[in-house]
Design a protein around this motif. Structure first.
Motif, short mmCIF file in Angstrom:
data_model
loop_
_atom_site.label_atom_id
_atom_site.label_comp_id
_atom_site.label_asym_id
_atom_site.label_seq_id
_atom_site.Cartn_x
_atom_site.Cartn_y
_atom_site.Cartn_z
N ILE A 145 0.83 -1.19 0.00
CA ILE A 145 0.00 0.00 0.00
C ILE A 145 0.87 1.24 0.00
N ASP A 146 1.96 1.21 0.77
CA ASP A 146 2.84 2.37 0.87
C ASP A 146 3.50 2.71 -0.46
N ASP A 147 3.99 1.69 -1.18
CA ASP A 147 4.69 1.99 -2.44
C ASP A 147 3.78 1.97 -3.66
N GLY A 148 2.49 1.71 -3.46
CA GLY A 148 1.54 1.76 -4.56
C GLY A 148 1.44 0.50 -5.39
N SER A 149 2.27 -0.51 -5.10
CA SER A 149 2.23 -1.74 -5.90
C SER A 149 0.96 -2.54 -5.68
N VAL A 150 0.19 -2.18 -4.64
CA VAL A 150 -1.08 -2.88 -4.41
C VAL A 150 -2.05 -2.65 -5.57
N VAL A 151 -1.86 -1.55 -6.29
CA VAL A 151 -2.73 -1.26 -7.43
C VAL A 151 -2.63 -2.37 -8.47
N TYR A 152 -1.41 -2.87 -8.68
CA TYR A 152 -1.22 -3.96 -9.64
C TYR A 152 -1.99 -5.20 -9.18
N LEU A 153 -1.93 -5.49 -7.91
CA LEU A 153 -2.62 -6.66 -7.38
C LEU A 153 -4.13 -6.49 -7.48
N LEU A 154 -4.61 -5.29 -7.17
CA LEU A 154 -6.05 -5.05 -7.21
C LEU A 154 -6.60 -5.02 -8.62
N SER A 155 -5.72 -4.85 -9.61
CA SER A 155 -6.19 -4.82 -11.00
C SER A 155 -6.47 -6.23 -11.53
N LYS A 156 -6.03 -7.24 -10.81
CA LYS A 156 -6.25 -8.62 -11.20
C LYS A 156 -7.67 -9.06 -10.83
N PRO A 157 -8.21 -10.03 -11.54
CA PRO A 157 -9.58 -10.50 -11.24
C PRO A 157 -9.63 -11.40 -10.00
#
Length: 239
Positions: free
Chosen positions: A77-89
């Motif tokens: 969450i801090d580095d923003g990489s969670v966005v990649y994970l959340l973009s997955k189905p």
């Protein structure tokens, strides 16, 4: 509810060289203390209970829970990489549940295993002390992982808040203030361990039925709310 890919990425993040070294410091220190105490004081059941209760359960387990629980999602969450994970189905509750399982597993391995070994070193499991505190560490690992995973989801300062909770509330107030003990994961886990140990070496200020209900409620609610916060994070990003 369990995604192997998410689990593999989470394990890799938690067990990287740097974080694994941090996770291993307290267990190693516990074993060193156990060897030193055994060499100086010999076999003594009360001393074993004091070491396992005062250091292993009151300090080591919650701190490892902080590292594993917050580390399972906080850095993403801090580095923003969670966005990649959340973009997955992948469903958001599945992500949280998978990370919770990983955090629980890591916390158990780095806390329960050294607790059992230290107990064997201290008194050879006399009066079931080693087994009782190992069970307490296992039970506490579940609740701590859920609480600190939630904290990692809702705050960017999760590690700081988690350490304050672990060191101030659990280790200090939870040990000294009678009213605070009722709201302590440590005391809940001790209630479970008390049924295993022989004699009065392991005690808790909370009854077993109450402790069991509180452990389940806290774990379930923390996991559910973490899933809700992750879902709202996704919606905010889309907006």
């Amino acid at each position: 509810m369990y995604d192997p890919t998410v689990a593999r990425l989470t394990y890799r993040a938690l067990l990287g060289r740097r974080r694994a070294l941090i996770l291993g410091v307290l267990p190693l220190l516990l074993l060193v203390i156990a060897v030193a105490v055994r060499a100086l004081a010999g076999v003594d059941d009360q001393t074993a209970a004091d070491v396992l209760g005062g250091f292993a359960l009151a300090t080591m387990v919650p701190i490892i829970g902080v590292i594993a629980g917050t580390g399972a999602i906080g850095p993403e969450i801090d580095d923003g990489s969670v966005v990649y994970l959340l973009s997955k189905p992948i469903k958001r509750p599945t992500i949280i549940f998978t990370k919770l399982i990983v955090a629980i597993a890591v916390t158990m391995v780095f806390s329960a295993v050294p607790t059992f070994l230290a107990g064997l070193i201290l008194n050879g499991n006399g009066q079931q002390v080693a087994v009782a505190y190992t069970i307490a560490a296992l039970v506490a690992s579940i609740a701590y992982a859920a609480l600190f995973l939630l904290l990692g989801t809702v705050s960017r300062h999760a590690v700081v808040f988690g350490l304050v909770y672990a060191l101030v509330w659990e280790a200090l107030f939870g040990s000294l203030v009678p009213g605070a003990r009722t709201l302590s994961v440590q005391q809940w886990s001790l209630a479970v361990a008390q049924k295993v140990a022989d004699g009065n070496l392991v005690t808790s200020d909370v009854g077993l039925p109450t402790a069991t209900v509180l452990l389940v409620v806290v774990t379930v609610l923390a996991t559910w709310y973490a899933g809700q916060k992750l879902r709202s994070l996704t919606l905010a990003g889309e907006e």
